[in-house]
Design a protein around this motif. Structure first.
Motif, mmCIF file in Angstrom:
data_model
loop_
_atom_site.group_PDB
_atom_site.id
_atom_site.type_symbol
_atom_site.label_atom_id
_atom_site.label_comp_id
_atom_site.label_asym_id
_atom_site.label_seq_id
_atom_site.Cartn_x
_atom_site.Cartn_y
_atom_site.Cartn_z
ATOM 1 N N GLY A 47 0.978 -0.840 -0.411
ATOM 2 C CA GLY A 47 0.106 -0.241 -0.216
ATOM 3 C C GLY A 47 1.038 0.751 0.207
ATOM 4 N N SER A 48 0.417 1.822 -0.061
ATOM 5 C CA SER A 48 0.719 3.802 -0.354
ATOM 6 C C SER A 48 1.037 4.917 1.063
ATOM 7 N N ILE A 49 -0.307 4.048 2.408
ATOM 8 C CA ILE A 49 -0.019 3.924 3.376
ATOM 9 C C ILE A 49 0.554 3.487 4.688
ATOM 10 N N VAL A 50 1.189 3.790 5.612
ATOM 11 C CA VAL A 50 1.887 2.048 6.497
ATOM 12 C C VAL A 50 1.319 3.072 7.857
ATOM 13 N N CYS A 51 0.743 1.590 7.850
ATOM 14 C CA CYS A 51 -0.068 2.749 9.866
ATOM 15 C C CYS A 51 1.192 1.335 10.299
ATOM 16 N N LEU A 52 1.509 2.080 11.645
ATOM 17 C CA LEU A 52 1.923 0.756 12.504
ATOM 18 C C LEU A 52 0.597 0.227 13.796
ATOM 19 N N LEU A 53 0.554 -0.578 13.738
ATOM 20 C CA LEU A 53 -0.426 -1.385 15.151
ATOM 21 C C LEU A 53 1.061 -2.615 16.412
ATOM 22 N N SER A 76 2.160 17.451 0.551
ATOM 23 C CA SER A 76 3.280 17.048 1.157
ATOM 24 C C SER A 76 3.762 16.853 2.243
ATOM 25 N N SER A 77 2.601 16.069 3.088
ATOM 26 C CA SER A 77 2.928 15.205 4.300
ATOM 27 C C SER A 77 3.504 13.188 4.043
ATOM 28 N N GLY A 78 4.238 13.261 4.779
ATOM 29 C CA GLY A 78 5.164 11.932 4.644
ATOM 30 C C GLY A 78 4.501 11.734 5.939
ATOM 31 N N LEU A 79 4.113 11.887 6.879
ATOM 32 C CA LEU A 79 3.908 11.472 8.503
ATOM 33 C C LEU A 79 2.056 11.835 8.697
ATOM 34 N N VAL A 80 2.014 11.044 9.226
ATOM 35 C CA VAL A 80 0.066 11.357 9.938
ATOM 36 C C VAL A 80 0.381 11.375 11.535
ATOM 37 N N THR A 81 -0.066 11.980 12.150
ATOM 38 C CA THR A 81 0.175 11.141 13.577
ATOM 39 C C THR A 81 -1.261 11.515 14.219
ATOM 40 N N HIS A 82 -1.143 10.912 15.727
ATOM 41 C CA HIS A 82 -2.599 11.519 15.959
ATOM 42 C C HIS A 82 -2.579 10.277 17.369
ATOM 43 N N ARG A 83 -3.623 11.622 18.681
ATOM 44 C CA ARG A 83 -2.820 11.277 19.997
ATOM 45 C C ARG A 83 -3.412 9.477 20.052
ATOM 46 N N VAL A 84 -3.243 9.261 21.116
ATOM 47 C CA VAL A 84 -3.948 7.786 21.397
ATOM 48 C C VAL A 84 -4.296 7.779 22.311
ATOM 49 N N LEU A 85 -5.786 6.957 22.466
ATOM 50 C CA LEU A 85 -6.124 6.998 24.556
ATOM 51 C C LEU A 85 -6.208 5.093 24.763
ATOM 52 N N ARG A 113 16.911 20.863 17.727
ATOM 53 C CA ARG A 113 17.326 21.604 18.475
ATOM 54 C C ARG A 113 17.549 20.874 19.520
ATOM 55 N N THR A 114 16.101 19.615 20.012
ATOM 56 C CA THR A 114 16.571 19.295 20.771
ATOM 57 C C THR A 114 15.762 17.857 20.916
ATOM 58 N N GLY A 115 16.709 16.931 19.319
ATOM 59 C CA GLY A 115 16.818 14.946 19.141
ATOM 60 C C GLY A 115 15.411 15.050 18.701
ATOM 61 N N ASP A 116 13.834 16.002 19.091
ATOM 62 C CA ASP A 116 12.933 14.829 19.305
ATOM 63 C C ASP A 116 11.192 15.784 18.796
ATOM 64 N N PHE A 117 10.467 15.589 18.801
ATOM 65 C CA PHE A 117 8.919 16.208 18.635
ATOM 66 C C PHE A 117 8.065 16.574 19.063
ATOM 67 N N PRO A 118 6.859 16.459 19.574
ATOM 68 C CA PRO A 118 5.769 16.035 20.108
ATOM 69 C C PRO A 118 5.224 15.035 19.251
ATOM 70 N N ARG A 119 5.013 13.030 19.587
ATOM 71 C CA ARG A 119 4.349 12.996 18.435
ATOM 72 C C ARG A 119 3.824 11.817 19.959
ATOM 73 N N PRO A 120 3.302 10.797 18.902
ATOM 74 C CA PRO A 120 2.428 9.571 19.797
ATOM 75 C C PRO A 120 3.262 8.812 19.760
ATOM 76 N N PRO A 121 3.231 7.472 20.260
ATOM 77 C CA PRO A 121 3.804 5.955 20.324
ATOM 78 C C PRO A 121 3.058 5.293 18.930
ATOM 79 N N ALA A 122 3.738 4.543 18.690
ATOM 80 C CA ALA A 122 4.127 3.666 17.649
ATOM 81 C C ALA A 122 2.460 3.446 16.606
ATOM 82 N N SER A 123 1.531 3.489 17.540
ATOM 83 C CA SER A 123 0.000 3.372 16.735
ATOM 84 C C SER A 123 -1.099 4.378 16.092
#
Length: 167
Positions: A47-53, A76-85, A113-123
């Motif tokens: 597929g053209s989109i890869v989701c992790l679970l 232009s996005s290479g990554l889509v993130t969302h919060r995890v409940l 600058r910091t080595g990271d950015f606000p992001r959720p865990p894998a899923s």
């Protein structure tokens, strides 16, 4: 694509019941850890989109559709993130969703600058295949933080789109 990375539970038997659906692929391999499992899974997916679970997580019924729509709205996005409940073993929600706040944009400066950015865990991560393919094959000695490795690597070269209404 479901990767049975040498599990000792009933994973393969459960997935085999769904193999008549051509959209379902089972990859069976000896246990090699998360990087090895992701390498085998990425090789098998088309597929053209890869989701992790992760194995102990679930997708809500509308999640994949929302991810597809988000990528379609932002080419232009290479990554889509969302919060995890987080949920209990019987499915009750454990607020708050994590991370508390996520935003869309380019995070190259923050990462440098910091080595990271606000992001959720894998899923809570989904990648445009063409953006994440440069990260594969993953180093098989990478045993922890594989989701961070992929997210940070993709975010360094691509915009990130975040959806706040998916758990």
């Amino acid at each position: 694509v479901v990767c049975d990375d040498g599990s000792t539970d009933e994973t393969a038997a459960i997935v085999e019941r769904f193999l008549q659906d051509e959209r379902v692929t089972l990859v069976r391999k000896p246990n090699g850890g998360v990087s090895s499992a992701l390498n085998a899974s990425f090789e098998a997916c088309t597929g053209s989109i890869v989701c992790l679970l992760d194995a102990d997580d679930v997708f809500l019924p509308d999640k994949v559709g929302l991810i597809v729509d988000a990528f379609a709205r932002d080419h232009s996005s290479g990554l889509v993130t969302h919060r995890v409940l987080r949920i209990t073993s019987d499915g009750r929600p454990l607020p708050p969703a994590i991370p508390i706040r996520i935003t869309s944009g380019s995070f190259q400066n923050s990462i440098l600058r910091t080595g990271d950015f606000p992001r959720p865990p894998a899923s809570g991560l989904a990648f445009r295949r063409q953006a994440v393919r440069v990260m594969f094959p993953l180093p098989e000695d990478l045993k922890a933080g594989v989701d961070a490795y992929l997210a940070i690597g993709v975010a360094l070269g691509n915009r990130t789109r975040s959806i706040n209404n998916v758990s």
